[in-house]
Design an enzyme around this catalytic site. Structure first.
Site, PDB file in Angstrom:
ATOM      1  N   ASP A  18      -5.727  -0.562  -1.802  1.00 40.08           N
ATOM      2  CA  ASP A  18      -6.602  -1.364  -2.658  1.00 40.08           C
ATOM      3  C   ASP A  18      -7.871  -1.820  -1.944  1.00 40.08           C
ATOM      4  O   ASP A  18      -7.947  -1.810  -0.710  1.00 40.08           O
ATOM      5  CB  ASP A  18      -5.871  -2.612  -3.139  1.00 40.08           C
ATOM      6  CG  ASP A  18      -5.737  -3.662  -2.043  1.00 40.08           C
ATOM      7  OD1 ASP A  18      -5.352  -3.293  -0.913  1.00 40.08           O
ATOM      8  OD2 ASP A  18      -6.043  -4.828  -2.297  1.00 40.08           O
ATOM      9  N   ARG A  24      -5.555   0.625  -6.550  1.00 37.24           N
ATOM     10  CA  ARG A  24      -4.268   1.203  -6.123  1.00 37.24           C
ATOM     11  C   ARG A  24      -3.802   2.328  -7.035  1.00 37.24           C
ATOM     12  O   ARG A  24      -3.060   3.207  -6.626  1.00 37.24           O
ATOM     13  CB  ARG A  24      -3.168   0.132  -6.122  1.00 37.24           C
ATOM     14  CG  ARG A  24      -3.341  -0.950  -5.095  1.00 37.24           C
ATOM     15  CD  ARG A  24      -2.042  -1.751  -4.969  1.00 37.24           C
ATOM     16  NE  ARG A  24      -2.257  -3.029  -4.330  1.00 37.24           N
ATOM     17  CZ  ARG A  24      -2.338  -3.206  -3.013  1.00 37.24           C
ATOM     18  NH1 ARG A  24      -2.230  -2.183  -2.201  1.00 37.24           N
ATOM     19  NH2 ARG A  24      -2.518  -4.402  -2.510  1.00 37.24           N
ATOM     20  N   PHE A  38     -13.711   2.588   5.273  1.00 34.26           N
ATOM     21  CA  PHE A  38     -12.764   1.971   4.346  1.00 34.26           C
ATOM     22  C   PHE A  38     -12.427   2.928   3.193  1.00 34.26           C
ATOM     23  O   PHE A  38     -13.312   3.556   2.616  1.00 34.26           O
ATOM     24  CB  PHE A  38     -13.351   0.674   3.795  1.00 34.26           C
ATOM     25  CG  PHE A  38     -12.345  -0.161   3.076  1.00 34.26           C
ATOM     26  CD1 PHE A  38     -11.436  -0.938   3.786  1.00 34.26           C
ATOM     27  CD2 PHE A  38     -12.275  -0.151   1.695  1.00 34.26           C
ATOM     28  CE1 PHE A  38     -10.484  -1.696   3.124  1.00 34.26           C
ATOM     29  CE2 PHE A  38     -11.324  -0.908   1.021  1.00 34.26           C
ATOM     30  CZ  PHE A  38     -10.437  -1.682   1.733  1.00 34.26           C
ATOM     31  N   GLU A  46       4.264   3.990   6.191  1.00 39.12           N
ATOM     32  CA  GLU A  46       3.035   3.187   6.087  1.00 39.12           C
ATOM     33  C   GLU A  46       1.971   3.961   5.314  1.00 39.12           C
ATOM     34  O   GLU A  46       1.943   5.193   5.343  1.00 39.12           O
ATOM     35  CB  GLU A  46       2.483   2.900   7.495  1.00 39.12           C
ATOM     36  CG  GLU A  46       2.665   1.486   7.991  1.00 39.12           C
ATOM     37  CD  GLU A  46       1.867   0.414   7.255  1.00 39.12           C
ATOM     38  OE1 GLU A  46       1.548   0.570   6.061  1.00 39.12           O
ATOM     39  OE2 GLU A  46       1.587  -0.606   7.883  1.00 39.12           O
ATOM     40  N   ASP A  47       1.088   3.231   4.654  1.00 35.69           N
ATOM     41  CA  ASP A  47      -0.038   3.878   3.984  1.00 35.69           C
ATOM     42  C   ASP A  47      -1.096   4.281   5.001  1.00 35.69           C
ATOM     43  O   ASP A  47      -1.607   5.399   4.980  1.00 35.69           O
ATOM     44  CB  ASP A  47      -0.637   2.967   2.904  1.00 35.69           C
ATOM     45  CG  ASP A  47      -0.960   1.561   3.408  1.00 35.69           C
ATOM     46  OD1 ASP A  47      -0.628   1.229   4.559  1.00 35.69           O
ATOM     47  OD2 ASP A  47      -1.554   0.782   2.628  1.00 35.69           O
ATOM     48  N   LYS A  77      -6.459   6.128  11.207  1.00 31.07           N
ATOM     49  CA  LYS A  77      -7.843   6.055  11.695  1.00 31.07           C
ATOM     50  C   LYS A  77      -7.771   6.042  13.218  1.00 31.07           C
ATOM     51  O   LYS A  77      -7.805   4.976  13.840  1.00 31.07           O
ATOM     52  CB  LYS A  77      -8.509   4.773  11.197  1.00 31.07           C
ATOM     53  CG  LYS A  77      -8.797   4.738   9.722  1.00 31.07           C
ATOM     54  CD  LYS A  77      -9.510   3.433   9.373  1.00 31.07           C
ATOM     55  CE  LYS A  77      -9.792   3.330   7.905  1.00 31.07           C
ATOM     56  NZ  LYS A  77     -10.220   1.972   7.519  1.00 31.07           N
ATOM     57  N   ASP A 124      -4.519   1.576  11.166  1.00 35.42           N
ATOM     58  CA  ASP A 124      -5.928   1.386  11.508  1.00 35.42           C
ATOM     59  C   ASP A 124      -5.993   1.008  12.998  1.00 35.42           C
ATOM     60  O   ASP A 124      -5.974   1.891  13.859  1.00 35.42           O
ATOM     61  CB  ASP A 124      -6.460   0.293  10.560  1.00 35.42           C
ATOM     62  CG  ASP A 124      -7.921  -0.022  10.724  1.00 35.42           C
ATOM     63  OD1 ASP A 124      -8.604   0.676  11.481  1.00 35.42           O
ATOM     64  OD2 ASP A 124      -8.406  -0.972  10.090  1.00 35.42           O
ATOM     65  N   GLY A 132       0.762  -1.241   0.000  1.00 33.66           N
ATOM     66  CA  GLY A 132       0.000   0.000   0.000  1.00 33.66           C
ATOM     67  C   GLY A 132       0.794   1.292   0.000  1.00 33.66           C
ATOM     68  O   GLY A 132       0.308   2.316  -0.464  1.00 33.66           O
TER      69      GLY A 132
HETATM   70  P1  5GP Z   1      -3.747  -2.208  11.336  1.00 31.33           P
HETATM   71  O1  5GP Z   1      -2.830  -3.361  11.598  1.00 31.33           O
HETATM   72  O2  5GP Z   1      -3.232  -0.885  11.791  1.00 31.33           O
HETATM   73  O3  5GP Z   1      -5.143  -2.485  11.867  1.00 31.33           O
HETATM   74  O4  5GP Z   1      -3.986  -2.162   9.782  1.00 31.33           O
HETATM   75  C1  5GP Z   1      -3.045  -1.758   8.894  1.00 31.33           C
HETATM   76  C2  5GP Z   1      -3.295  -2.332   7.512  1.00 31.33           C
HETATM   77  O5  5GP Z   1      -4.691  -2.627   7.270  1.00 31.33           O
HETATM   78  C3  5GP Z   1      -2.917  -1.324   6.462  1.00 31.33           C
HETATM   79  O6  5GP Z   1      -1.545  -1.383   6.143  1.00 31.33           O
HETATM   80  C4  5GP Z   1      -3.818  -1.721   5.308  1.00 31.33           C
HETATM   81  O7  5GP Z   1      -3.217  -2.760   4.566  1.00 31.33           O
HETATM   82  C5  5GP Z   1      -5.077  -2.272   5.961  1.00 31.33           C
HETATM   83  N1  5GP Z   1      -6.140  -1.252   6.048  1.00 31.33           N
HETATM   84  C6  5GP Z   1      -6.676  -0.710   7.161  1.00 31.33           C
HETATM   85  N2  5GP Z   1      -7.652   0.169   6.865  1.00 31.33           N
HETATM   86  C7  5GP Z   1      -7.740   0.196   5.511  1.00 31.33           C
HETATM   87  C8  5GP Z   1      -8.569   0.932   4.580  1.00 31.33           C
HETATM   88  O8  5GP Z   1      -9.453   1.748   4.921  1.00 31.33           O
HETATM   89  N3  5GP Z   1      -8.357   0.688   3.264  1.00 31.33           N
HETATM   90  C9  5GP Z   1      -7.429  -0.194   2.803  1.00 31.33           C
HETATM   91  N4  5GP Z   1      -7.317  -0.336   1.492  1.00 31.33           N
HETATM   92  N5  5GP Z   1      -6.620  -0.898   3.651  1.00 31.33           N
HETATM   93  C10 5GP Z   1      -6.787  -0.702   4.986  1.00 31.33           C
END
Ligand code: 5GP
Length: 177
Positions: free
Chosen positions: A162, A168, A155, A102-103, A134, A106, A48
């Site tokens: 993606d 993407r 989301f 990081e993209d 987030k 969450d 991402g």
């Molecule tokens: P975390 O481990 O912080 O919960 O999640 C991180 C990963 O979840 C991100 O690197 C991404 O791959 C995915 N992710 C979380 N929220 C989103 C979203 O709204 N859209 C997309 N495309 N990926 C997300």
């Protein structure tokens, strides 16, 4: 406001290309100021973050290194949860100023699981730059040093992110309707 379809879902424009690029430039300027005289190593997490990493890196006006890694999670032998391993991390981080790219953060779980593996290599410093955060979704609190946008818990796709493999290549970021 444009509405697009990706697979079976509809999304609307949330952040325009100009808004994203302006903010990325601001982050690059802050990082360039903070790391003046240093040579940080950016570790961008695939897939991402490839677009964010590329635009951020272009805007730096300090010397810097960049590598891309992929995180893979698998169920551990115990029921304690996912273990994260990295693929492609060949650099020795000892004594380096490391910035994770990081993209989106969450829940924070991915980085929470991965950071100890980097800390173990004793970098001189370790910071995190995430384009999106987030904050409402936080379950694993992390110190995020450079954040592009704090977004609602919905989301999003585009600009590297993606939905089931697609979206993407979009220049803007779109939010699920
Ligand atoms: P975390 O481990 O912080 O919960 O999640 C991180 C990963 O979840 C991100 O690197 C991404 O791959 C995915 N992710 C979380 N929220 C989103 C979203 O709204 N859209 C997309 N495309 N990926 C997300």
């Amino acid at each position: 406001m444009a509405v697009i379809r990706v697979h079976d879902k509809s999304f609307e424009t949330y952040l325009s290309e100009a808004t994203i690029l302006q903010r990325v430039k601001e982050l690059a300027d802050s990082i360039s100021r903070d790391y003046e005289g240093k040579r940080p190593l950016f570790i961008a997490i695939l897939n991402g973050s490839f677009m964010f990493a590329s635009d951020l890196f272009k805007q730096l006006n300090i010397e810097a290194e960049l590598c891309f890694i992929k995180l893979a999670s698998y169920k551990g032998m115990k029921s304690s949860g996912n273990v994260v391993t990295s693929i492609g991390l060949e650099d020795d981080l000892f004594g380096k100023d490391v910035i994770i790219v990081e993209d989106i953060v969450d829940t924070g779980k991915t980085l929470h699981n991965f950071l100890p593996k980097l800390v173990h290599q004793q970098p001189a410093s370790l910071k995190i730059a995430s384009l999106l955060h987030k904050s409402e979704a936080t379950e694993f609190p992390l110190e995020l040093n450079y954040i592009g946008f704090d977004i609602p818990n919905k989301f999003v796709v585009g600009y590297g992110l993606d939905y089931d493999g697609l979206g993407r290549n979009l220049k803007e970021i779109y939010q699920l309707i």
